[in-house]
Design an enzyme around this catalytic site. Structure first.
Site, PDB file in Angstrom:
ATOM      1  CG  HIS A  21      -1.815   1.182   1.300  1.00  0.00           C
ATOM      2  ND1 HIS A  21      -3.089   1.195   0.788  1.00  0.00           N
ATOM      3  CD2 HIS A  21      -1.619   2.431   1.811  1.00  0.00           C
ATOM      4  CE1 HIS A  21      -3.635   2.373   0.987  1.00  0.00           C
ATOM      5  NE2 HIS A  21      -2.760   3.149   1.609  1.00  0.00           N
ATOM      6  CD  GLU A  22       1.640   3.618   3.646  1.00  0.00           C
ATOM      7  OE1 GLU A  22       1.954   4.674   3.054  1.00  0.00           O
ATOM      8  OE2 GLU A  22       0.568   3.475   4.265  1.00  0.00           O
ATOM      9  CG  HIS A  25       0.450   6.203  -0.714  1.00  0.00           C
ATOM     10  ND1 HIS A  25      -0.597   6.705  -1.440  1.00  0.00           N
ATOM     11  CD2 HIS A  25      -0.114   5.585   0.368  1.00  0.00           C
ATOM     12  CE1 HIS A  25      -1.739   6.413  -0.842  1.00  0.00           C
ATOM     13  NE2 HIS A  25      -1.471   5.730   0.250  1.00  0.00           N
TER      14      HIS A  25
END
Length: 417
Positions: A21-22, A25
């Site tokens: 997920h990170e 980003h």
């Protein structure tokens, strides 16, 4: 599975979901030219830290989330105010590379300057007085210069490296990329499982044979192609299942093809709860192409199912008991892990989809809430005041934290008390 093994499995599983997920980003932020100060897995005190280039990579004590700290999202913690005495370390061209805030005696090469005015975002310049001088000097600052405080270096954040300086599309993609990578991770897991385990096939072919069924007693083998049963043509696995289930304890003649040879083998299905069974699994297709297609199809299917469940929660009356937090996920992981690594991977894929969906909900402090503010900016043509947006996200984070506490307590009562 032991408690220790379950804890390790949970940390690895949840850590992988947060990491991807990170990572979404992070990758899109770097592509947009945003300064990423930290890539963190977990919250709380640092357990491990490693700096490479501009970014500090950390693993923190509590494995319940993560974040990418991008320049400009939070107010800068260091400000060069007029009257501040700093040490400036310059390169051969006279450009500031380091700004020493304290313990300046440890840097004898530094020029000691009293700040008269500084612009560390746009002009990148420090104006000030050297010791014993009255003339104001101008010191240009490198865009990758660092503050040094207590021996720790912190890179400055020029305006063009800050999150809010980037075009709306770049910021939107940076925020959306986190949930997107969760869906991609789920698809990759499903594709891998499809290649390793195979995906159910509807071919009229026998899969694995159980050691205690009537199929193995009759001499049927895995891979046999069934083209007829009692003279009636079959064209799919479902056709085979229907005939067997409808004829418990009756002799059926299987017309099969095995390695180019045509055989007829009589089989008597066992009676199990009123239906016939012969102890044969459905055939599995391990084609990489089919696994690729079905991997994305399964991701889309489970995404739809989770949205349906969310809709039922809303229309049927939302209750806290319907939610599960880290403790509930841990308890479920313990059960799933006992069935094997492949089941645990499938469970991870479902959790990844769920994490992606939850983050896309229009709730302040989550990615979905931030996307709402970006959408408002797109409509009105200018961003909402950062302080107002920050306050909304703060309230949202506080409410989410409170909700997490309540859900965790409910999980503890449900599973351990």
């Amino acid at each position: 599975m032991s408690t220790f093994s379950t804890v390790i499995a949970f940390i690895i599983l949840f850590g992988a979901l947060v990491f991807f997920h990170e990572l979404g980003h992070f990758i899109f932020a770097k592509r947009a030219g945003i300064l990423c100060r930290e890539f963190a897995i977990g919250f709380g005190p640092k357990v491990f830290a490693w700096k490479k280039n501009e970014t500090m990579y950390t693993i923190r004590l509590l494995p319940v989330g993560g974040y990418v700290r991008m320049a400009g999202e939070d107010p800068e913690t260091i400000e060069l105010r007029p009257g501040l005495i700093v040490g400036l370390i310059l390169n051969n061209e006279g450009i500031v590379q380091k700004i020493v805030l304290n313990k300046k005696e440890q840097y004898p090469e530094a020029k000691i300057v009293e700040v008269e005015q500084a612009d560390m975002e746009r002009e990148l310049v420090i104006r000030g007085y050297e010791e014993g001088e009255e003339q104001v000097n101008r010191y240009p600052v490198d865009e990758k210069a660092c503050y040094v405080e207590n021996g720790i270096e912190t890179q400055i954040a020029p305006w063009n490296r800050q999150f809010h300086s980037k075009p709306l599309l770049a910021r939107t993609l940076t925020i959306f990329a986190g949930p997107l990578f969760n869906f991609i991770l789920a698809a990759v897991i499903f594709i891998f499982l499809g290649i390793v385990q195979g995906n159910p096939s509807d071919e009229p072919r026998l899969g694995k044979i159980t050691p205690d069924g009537s199929a193995i007693e009759a001499g049927l083998q895995e891979g046999d192609i069934v083209y007829a049963i009692d003279g009636a043509e079959v064209t799919s696995w479902l056709d085979i299942v229907e005939v067997i289930q409808a004829n418990p304890e009756k002799t059926l003649t299987f017309q099969i093809e095995r390695n180019g040879e045509f055989l007829e083998i009589p089989v008597v299905p066992q009676n199990v709860d009123g239906g016939g069974k012969i102890g044969v699994y459905q055939p599995m297709d391990k084609s990489p192409l089919k696994a690729f297609v079905l991997g994305f199809e399964q991701t889309a299917f489970w995404t739809k199912q989770i949205f349906i469940i969310l809709g039922d929660l809303i229309t049927g009356g939302f209750t806290i008991d319907a939610l599960a937090g880290p403790v509930g996920i841990y308890a479920s992981t313990e059960i799933v892990a006992q069935t094997g690594i492949f089941s645990l991977m499938r469970w991870g894929a479902l959790l990844s989809i769920n994490l992606g969906i939850m983050n896309l909900l229009p709730i302040p402090a989550l990615d979905g809430g931030r996307l709402v503010f970006l959408g408002i900016e797109a409509v009105r043509g200018k961003p909402i005041d950062k302080n107002k947006e920050g306050f909304v996200h703060f309230i949202g984070f506080a409410l989410l934290f409170l909700l997490m506490l309540v859900v965790t307590w409910n999980d503890i009562q449900r599973f351990f008390l």
